[in-house]
Design an enzyme around this catalytic site. Sequence first.
Site, PDB file in Angstrom:
ATOM      1  N   LYS A 196      -0.028   3.734  -2.671  1.00 31.58           N
ATOM      2  CA  LYS A 196      -1.082   4.748  -2.596  1.00 31.58           C
ATOM      3  C   LYS A 196      -0.518   6.157  -2.505  1.00 31.58           C
ATOM      4  O   LYS A 196      -1.248   7.134  -2.727  1.00 31.58           O
ATOM      5  CB  LYS A 196      -2.015   4.456  -1.418  1.00 31.58           C
ATOM      6  CG  LYS A 196      -2.840   3.187  -1.594  1.00 31.58           C
ATOM      7  CD  LYS A 196      -3.858   3.015  -0.460  1.00 31.58           C
ATOM      8  CE  LYS A 196      -4.755   1.802  -0.677  1.00 31.58           C
ATOM      9  NZ  LYS A 196      -4.104   0.526  -0.335  1.00 31.58           N
ATOM     10  N   SER A 243      -6.105   3.668   4.354  1.00 32.88           N
ATOM     11  CA  SER A 243      -5.626   2.874   3.221  1.00 32.88           C
ATOM     12  C   SER A 243      -6.760   2.121   2.533  1.00 32.88           C
ATOM     13  O   SER A 243      -6.601   0.973   2.096  1.00 32.88           O
ATOM     14  CB  SER A 243      -4.541   1.879   3.676  1.00 32.88           C
ATOM     15  OG  SER A 243      -3.783   1.408   2.599  1.00 32.88           O
ATOM     16  N   LYS A 270       3.012   6.569   4.931  1.00 36.22           N
ATOM     17  CA  LYS A 270       2.214   5.470   4.385  1.00 36.22           C
ATOM     18  C   LYS A 270       2.828   4.116   4.699  1.00 36.22           C
ATOM     19  O   LYS A 270       3.995   3.872   4.444  1.00 36.22           O
ATOM     20  CB  LYS A 270       2.064   5.611   2.866  1.00 36.22           C
ATOM     21  CG  LYS A 270       0.978   4.701   2.288  1.00 36.22           C
ATOM     22  CD  LYS A 270      -0.385   5.155   2.707  1.00 36.22           C
ATOM     23  CE  LYS A 270      -1.451   4.098   2.535  1.00 36.22           C
ATOM     24  NZ  LYS A 270      -1.375   3.003   3.534  1.00 36.22           N
ATOM     25  N   SER A 276       0.790  -1.236   0.000  1.00 36.05           N
ATOM     26  CA  SER A 276       0.000   0.000   0.000  1.00 36.05           C
ATOM     27  C   SER A 276       0.817   1.279   0.000  1.00 36.05           C
ATOM     28  O   SER A 276       0.243   2.367  -0.081  1.00 36.05           O
ATOM     29  CB  SER A 276      -0.955   0.008   1.202  1.00 36.05           C
ATOM     30  OG  SER A 276      -2.062  -0.836   0.955  1.00 36.05           O
TER      31      SER A 276
END
EC number: 3.4.16.4
Length: 450
Positions: free
Chosen positions: A67, A128, A258, A64
């Site tokens: 992202k 997320s 993140k 992730s």
Amino acid sequence: MNKKIRKYFVVSFLSILLLMSTFSFPAQTKANFDTNAYNSILLDAETGKILYQKNIDVLLPIASMSKMMSEYLVLEAINTGKIRWDQTVPISTEVAAVSHNTSLSNVHLRIDEQYTVKELYESVAIYSANGATMALAELISGSYGQFVKLMNDKAAELGMGLEGQDFRFINSTGLPNKYVPESMRYGGTSEIDENTMTARATATLAYQLIKNYPEVLDTASIPRKVFKEGTSDQIRMDNWNWMLPELVYGFQYTDGLKTGFTNAAGYCFTGTAIKDGQRVITVVMKTESPQQRFDETKRLMDYGFNNFSKQQLIPSGFQLEGFETLPVSKGKEREVAISTAEPLSVMMRNGEEDLYSLELLLDESLFDEEGKLIAPIEKGQVVGTMVVNYNGDINHEFIVSEAQFTEMVEVVLNETVEKAGWFSLTMRAIGGFFSGIWSSVANGVKGIFS
């Protein structure tokens, strides 16, 4: 900084020690620092200077952390007016189905409900949310495949390297591709594919994201929020970045950025923190647990804050000894003073200030064949640059090539010099003629009596 400085020629290199009285570093022994992450990187967020690196060019799944690119493209679309925060986002049947998968990080989306760009973006940055990421992708590019292509194109534009070698995006979320409906899959990809990046490319993305859209941290730093509060679909979104001060592995200086996890990627994290005005960016990849990724990130951040600091090497108006002036050709004055236009500061390891020296580079196009500036010349005109050189044993790189210009400053003229009139130039020529004759005579006489 004007890139023409690359064409300047070296005038002098002074191996002087810049151990100024303004520095008060304690003597330190270089620490044999290492991390337990498979690959990791630490950089100064302001300049992009790499302060620590380990296996940073190994291509790995990033989960992730992908992202961050989706967030970049959302913020870019907002800032260019392509979309608005209050704009509603249509939810396709395929996206809704992904959002209903409770084994993934998601907020529940319905095809008959209205969601704003702001709501979905917050669910991506905080929680997320995978379905929300896909919905925003379709909004921005019209089709999911086009958005993934845009991700790869933007990565190249941001200096993240070569597609397939340094990065490869196959979806907007970082999920294993099996979770992307087959009808939406990026061309030429299969269900076993995942997004991949090197730690260098990941750090480059984070650096560009924070530099170009610092507002990303306003949302990334929110520890928790309720999505669709007051409805049957409401869900408490706890930020997966557990290093935020209010959360379980809280570090008081952390405000982003993140996390990521898949079986192939392991536990990874791109973090950022700011202490006493100094911001660092870290990336750790392929760690074994949530705690380890945050522990290793904290170690990197502490290493950066405790061992590096930005120090001013030269003030504005600095004149390099021996090069306080430059000769002028055909000017009312025969020389002109030069100095640095601005102060110059460098992010350096504490205790290594004596390993930095200065190099003066001048723009050869401004000089004649005798090495003199050609009048007329104006006060404030840039004639070159003062460059800082590091003479230690650390390979100091920058995350993007343009960042190297942070360690140089323009050198300018301190005054205007007008072109001399014909009479003055004639008298100088006559003076030079007789001076030459007198030198010849003197040398001849000297020869007789030698």
